[in-house]
Design an enzyme around this catalytic site. Structure first.
Site, PDB file in Angstrom:
ATOM      1  N   GLY A 153       0.717  -1.119  -0.209  1.00  0.00           N
ATOM      2  CA  GLY A 153       0.199   0.301  -0.381  1.00  0.00           C
ATOM      3  C   GLY A 153       0.560   1.497  -0.376  1.00  0.00           C
ATOM      4  O   GLY A 153       0.616   2.271  -0.275  1.00  0.00           O
ATOM      5  N   ASP A 154       1.723   1.357   0.702  1.00  0.00           N
ATOM      6  CA  ASP A 154       2.595   2.539   0.956  1.00  0.00           C
ATOM      7  C   ASP A 154       3.452   2.908  -0.903  1.00  0.00           C
ATOM      8  O   ASP A 154       3.600   4.179  -1.536  1.00  0.00           O
ATOM      9  CB  ASP A 154       4.146   1.768   1.413  1.00  0.00           C
ATOM     10  CG  ASP A 154       4.909   0.878   1.671  1.00  0.00           C
ATOM     11  OD1 ASP A 154       4.179   0.166   1.132  1.00  0.00           O
ATOM     12  OD2 ASP A 154       5.443   1.031   2.014  1.00  0.00           O
ATOM     13  N   ALA A 155       3.513   1.452  -2.152  1.00  0.00           N
ATOM     14  CA  ALA A 155       4.374   1.366  -2.588  1.00  0.00           C
ATOM     15  C   ALA A 155       3.852   2.325  -3.510  1.00  0.00           C
ATOM     16  O   ALA A 155       3.967   3.245  -4.647  1.00  0.00           O
ATOM     17  CB  ALA A 155       4.565   0.312  -3.158  1.00  0.00           C
TER      18      ALA A 155
END
Ligand code: TYD
Ligand code: MG
Length: 259
Positions: A190-192
């Site tokens: 999700g951060d990527a």
């Protein structure tokens, strides 16, 4: 109004969450607010969060998520972050998780960088990740460096290693119709996915010092997805989208821009 807003997501990490919160409230830079976004953790975890709620800089939110089906329907930490983003007041935003510890000068160093570089929208630092086994022993430790001005941030920069200006958010919202992607196909990265959105417009500028310390435990989503016998949560997740897709798409975009 605080200058910096930090959004910490939490779910059932009673062994670590206290230290995570403490590392934020003990920062040398004090003009910050901390949003603790808890996804309805067990009592043990909530008891370890409670002592920090008297600090006037802390806002606490607890969801009503109950079932595993609810937990896999959307990327829960993205949902919690998006909720917090509607309430925060800071000019600069950073993210924390319940298994990550900030170096005590992390916020100060990142604020100084953004203050001194008005054209920079996003800054990142090096980070260290320790892999822990069932007995609590460290089995592997990796450092993610922060050397380059990064136009390919997905999967080389960690969730807790960035700080960005609040002013990038309306641009992201307008372009992608969301800020953090709640699609559960991106639970693992999700951060990527968020960094992929940012990289459409801006690079990440480096501070090459380790300013956060991350832990992957047997309970972590990453560990469960890779486990030979994954828990029910990992079994119910949809197939996960990959780093390669995000990185290839950014590379293709850059090639087109050069033409
Ligand atoms: P974590 O288990 O630390 O996974 P990994 O580090 O392998 O990505 O979870 C990441 C974040 O997601 C953490 O801050 C807690 C949050 N989370 C929720 O808010 N709700 C949930 O149901 C789960 C499973 C995680
Ligand atoms: Mg984690």
């Amino acid at each position: 109004m605080p200058k910096v807003s930090i959004i910490l997501t939490s779910y059932n990490k009673h062994e670590y969450v206290g230290e995570s919160i403490k590392s934020i409230l003990d920062q040398t830079y004090e003009d910050l607010e901390l949003f603790i976004m808890d996804d309805n953790s067990n009592e043990e975890t909530l008891n370890n969060i409670k002592p920090f709620l008297n600090d006037h800089r802390v806002t606490f939110f607890k969801s009503e998520t109950q079932t595993i089906d609810e937990r896999v329907a959307k990327t829960r930490y993205a949902v919690l972050i998006n909720e917090a983003l509607e309430k925060i007041e800071g000019e600069y935003i950073a993210y924390a998780t319940d298994d990550n510890v900030f170096h005590m000068e992390k916020v100060e160093k990142m604020v100084n960088y953004l203050d001194n570089n008005p054209n920079v929208q996003v800054v990142y630092s090096a980070s260290q990740t320790d892999y822990i086994n069932e007995k609590g022993e460290i089995t592997n430790s990796i450092v993610r460096p922060a050397k380059a001005i990064q136009w390919l941030a997905p999967c080389v920069i960690d969730h807790c290693s960035i700080m960005h200006r609040k002013t990038i958010l309306p641009v992201i919202q307008k372009t992608f119709n969301s800020i953090w992607d709640e699609n559960p196909q991106f639970y693992k990265i999700g951060d990527a996915r968020f960094f992929w959105k940012i990289n459409h417009f801006w690079p990440f500028y480096p501070i090459n010092e380790i300013l956060d310390f991350n832990t992957i435990t047997p309970k972590s989503i990453h560990a469960q997805i890779q486990n030979a016998q994954p828990n029910e949560f990992a079994r119910k997740l949809p197939p996960q989208r990959m780093c390669k897709e995000l990185r290839d798409s950014l590379r293709a975009m850059k090639r087109l821009e050069r033409k």
